[in-house]
Design an enzyme around this catalytic site. Structure first.
Site, PDB file in Angstrom:
ATOM      1  N   ARG A 182       1.051  -0.992  -0.085  1.00 22.26           N
ATOM      2  CA  ARG A 182       0.130   0.057   0.318  1.00 22.26           C
ATOM      3  C   ARG A 182       0.729   0.860   0.096  1.00 22.26           C
ATOM      4  O   ARG A 182       2.116   0.961   0.444  1.00 22.26           O
ATOM      5  CB  ARG A 182      -0.875   0.184   1.377  1.00 22.26           C
ATOM      6  CG  ARG A 182      -1.840  -1.336   1.601  1.00 22.26           C
ATOM      7  CD  ARG A 182      -2.996  -0.816   3.038  1.00 22.26           C
ATOM      8  NE  ARG A 182      -3.403  -2.050   2.454  1.00 22.26           N
ATOM      9  CZ  ARG A 182      -2.699  -3.591   3.115  1.00 22.26           C
ATOM     10  NH1 ARG A 182      -1.646  -3.726   4.236  1.00 22.26           N
ATOM     11  NH2 ARG A 182      -3.633  -4.286   3.501  1.00 22.26           N
ATOM     12  N   HIS A 184      -4.039   2.443  -5.291  1.00 21.16           N
ATOM     13  CA  HIS A 184      -3.682   1.288  -5.362  1.00 21.16           C
ATOM     14  C   HIS A 184      -4.371   0.588  -6.735  1.00 21.16           C
ATOM     15  O   HIS A 184      -4.512  -0.415  -6.486  1.00 21.16           O
ATOM     16  CB  HIS A 184      -5.724   0.985  -4.187  1.00 21.16           C
ATOM     17  CG  HIS A 184      -5.225   0.535  -3.065  1.00 21.16           C
ATOM     18  ND1 HIS A 184      -4.345   1.425  -1.882  1.00 21.16           N
ATOM     19  CD2 HIS A 184      -6.075  -0.440  -2.297  1.00 21.16           C
ATOM     20  CE1 HIS A 184      -4.861   0.344  -0.720  1.00 21.16           C
ATOM     21  NE2 HIS A 184      -5.591  -0.706  -1.376  1.00 21.16           N
ATOM     22  N   ARG A 242      -1.858  -1.960  -6.793  1.00 26.47           N
ATOM     23  CA  ARG A 242      -1.962  -3.436  -5.800  1.00 26.47           C
ATOM     24  C   ARG A 242      -3.184  -4.601  -6.454  1.00 26.47           C
ATOM     25  O   ARG A 242      -3.276  -5.435  -6.840  1.00 26.47           O
ATOM     26  CB  ARG A 242      -2.280  -2.785  -4.651  1.00 26.47           C
ATOM     27  CG  ARG A 242      -2.627  -3.991  -3.416  1.00 26.47           C
ATOM     28  CD  ARG A 242      -2.816  -3.038  -1.828  1.00 26.47           C
ATOM     29  NE  ARG A 242      -4.109  -4.208  -0.751  1.00 26.47           N
ATOM     30  CZ  ARG A 242      -3.037  -5.125  -0.483  1.00 26.47           C
ATOM     31  NH1 ARG A 242      -1.707  -5.095  -0.480  1.00 26.47           N
ATOM     32  NH2 ARG A 242      -3.367  -5.543   0.201  1.00 26.47           N
ATOM     33  N   HIS A 254      -3.934  -9.564   3.872  1.00 26.57           N
ATOM     34  CA  HIS A 254      -4.723  -9.681   3.735  1.00 26.57           C
ATOM     35  C   HIS A 254      -5.505 -10.892   5.970  1.00 26.57           C
ATOM     36  O   HIS A 254      -4.737 -11.043   5.119  1.00 26.57           O
ATOM     37  CB  HIS A 254      -6.123 -10.086   2.908  1.00 26.57           C
ATOM     38  CG  HIS A 254      -5.898  -8.623   1.844  1.00 26.57           C
ATOM     39  ND1 HIS A 254      -6.706  -9.372   0.881  1.00 26.57           N
ATOM     40  CD2 HIS A 254      -5.757  -7.712   1.013  1.00 26.57           C
ATOM     41  CE1 HIS A 254      -6.801  -8.945  -0.636  1.00 26.57           C
ATOM     42  NE2 HIS A 254      -6.369  -7.665   0.002  1.00 26.57           N
TER      43      HIS A 254
END
Length: 406
Positions: free
Chosen positions: A252, A349, A352, A375
């Site tokens: 991130r 993002h 990603r 995650h």
């Protein structure tokens, strides 16, 4: 003697001011420009009969705005004047303006709220900053400069502030204001500072599931963006290393700007990532990422005052205050390459999401994607389950799994 060389009431403090800036890597030509602008500011003080000892940050900004800006100058006189007054306060020439009773009460409340967010909620400093910012904006909208009367708050105040936010020329694009305000109102109610839980009055931001499908770039588009950034003659090494960390490892943007020099273990080839929720993970450094970081360290990084890896090129070479710089880098790269962003808002993002989406196209499982993106909840990874992998494979040639995960 030219007018710009005439001494003013501020000249006795230039030497110590410039010495403090020189120690923070400001260039001599920058300091020369600062002296020229501050002499203009000093002549304004003399015309108004204001002594340097009477300056406050707010007064300096107000006076600085009265000076016309030169067309080619990137230096804003109000900001420079505020910086100079901070130095005067530091050396004891000027004094810090005392807080009003209302300001003292608000500062105490926000200080207690900040401690709660850090110690009990465990939020990152970046998240705490944004939550406090919206809490302070709400208090300013409701009470202004007056004393706080928290028990008097009601649902109408909450709705009025949300309407105020939505009336901006550029309204907020996500649900973060509502989330941050709920945290603040929950704290007020838990502390007994409000009679009702006003977090229940904050309107919910509706976001249909279908609209949450990840927006992504194809492998060729990602490589085109990276190549454009790397070829940038101004600060291509730094920007390329930052984007490559996101494109190859799925970091991130806040995680990239938070990397410190000590987080890189060159012997084992691992990188410590400071993730969300104070979670720390170690990831292997791919060869091309390691080479990009080494090139940046050798060619562009000059800071000796911080251990943060990525810093500004302009003195005093500070760490970035937030990750918006990466959005700006991407926006410039899209314009240079002609690659169309997947959404009107250019967000970091996208790299990603592109990594995860192309892993799906290459046949990777949701478990593999969740592990790579770190995650904490499988539900977060499930947004990629809605992708039609068969349809996506027909759009472009997939990256090999080994290439994506490396």
């Amino acid at each position: 003697m030219e007018i710009s060389d005439q001494t003013t009431c501020l000249d006795p403090y230039f030497a110590s001011f410039e010495e403090s800036l020189s120690s923070r890597n400001y260039r001599p030509e920058t300091l020369t420009n600062y002296r020229y602008l501050l002499r203009r500011f000093g002549r304004l003080l003399e015309a108004e009969g204001i002594a340097p000892s009477a300056l406050t940050p707010d007064l300096a900004v107000a006076l600085g705005r009265r000076l016309p800006a030169t067309p080619k100058s990137q230096i804003k006189v109000p900001n420079l004047a505020k910086l100079f007054v901070a130095h005067l306060i530091e050396v004891g020439v000027a004094t810090r303006a005392p807080l009003t009773p209302a300001q003292a009460v608000r500062q105490k409340l926000l200080g207690s709220f900040e401690s709660y967010l850090l110690r009990q909620r465990g939020l990152s400093p970046r998240s705490v900053y944004h939550v406090l910012r919206f809490a302070d904006r709400f208090l300013d909208h409701r009470f202004g400069d007056h004393m706080l009367d928290l028990p008097a708050l009601n649902a109408r105040d909450v709705v009025a502030f949300m309407e105020h936010l939505l009336s901006r020329k550029r309204p907020f694009r996500d649900k973060t204001p509502a989330t941050h305000l709920r945290s603040f109102f929950q704290y007020l109610f838990a502390q007994g500072l409000t009679t009702t839980n006003l977090s229940l009055c904050v309107p919910r931001a509706h976001k249909p599931w279908g609209s949450r499908l990840p927006r992504y770039l194809s492998p060729d588009e990602v490589e085109a963006v990276l190549a454009s950034v790397r070829a940038n003659p101004r600060h291509g090494a730094r920007d390329y290393a930052m984007l490559l960390l996101m494109a190859r490892l799925g970091l991130r943007a806040p995680e990239v700007v938070a990397i410190e020099l000590d987080d890189i273990d060159w012997r084992s080839g691992e990188l410590l990532v400071r993730g969300k929720g104070q979670r720390h993970d170690r990831l292997p450094i791919p060869p091309d990422v390691g080479e990009a970081i080494i090139r940046y360290l050798q060619e562009e990084r000059t800071s000796t005052t911080t251990r943060t890896l990525f810093v500004t090129h302009r003195a005093p070479n500070r760490p970035f205050k937030d990750s918006q710089v990466i959005n700006a880098i991407l926006k410039e790269a899209f314009a240079a390459t002609g690659v169309k962003p997947p959404t009107p808002y250019v967000g970091s993002h996208v790299l990603r999401h592109s990594l995860a989406t192309n892993m799906v196209r290459a046949g990777a499982s949701l478990e593999e994607i969740g592990d790579l993106l770190r995650h904490r909840s499988r539900a977060t990874t499930m947004i990629y389950a809605k992708l039609d992998t068969d349809g996506l494979r027909s759009i472009a040639q997939p990256w090999p799994v080994a290439e994506v995960a490396r």
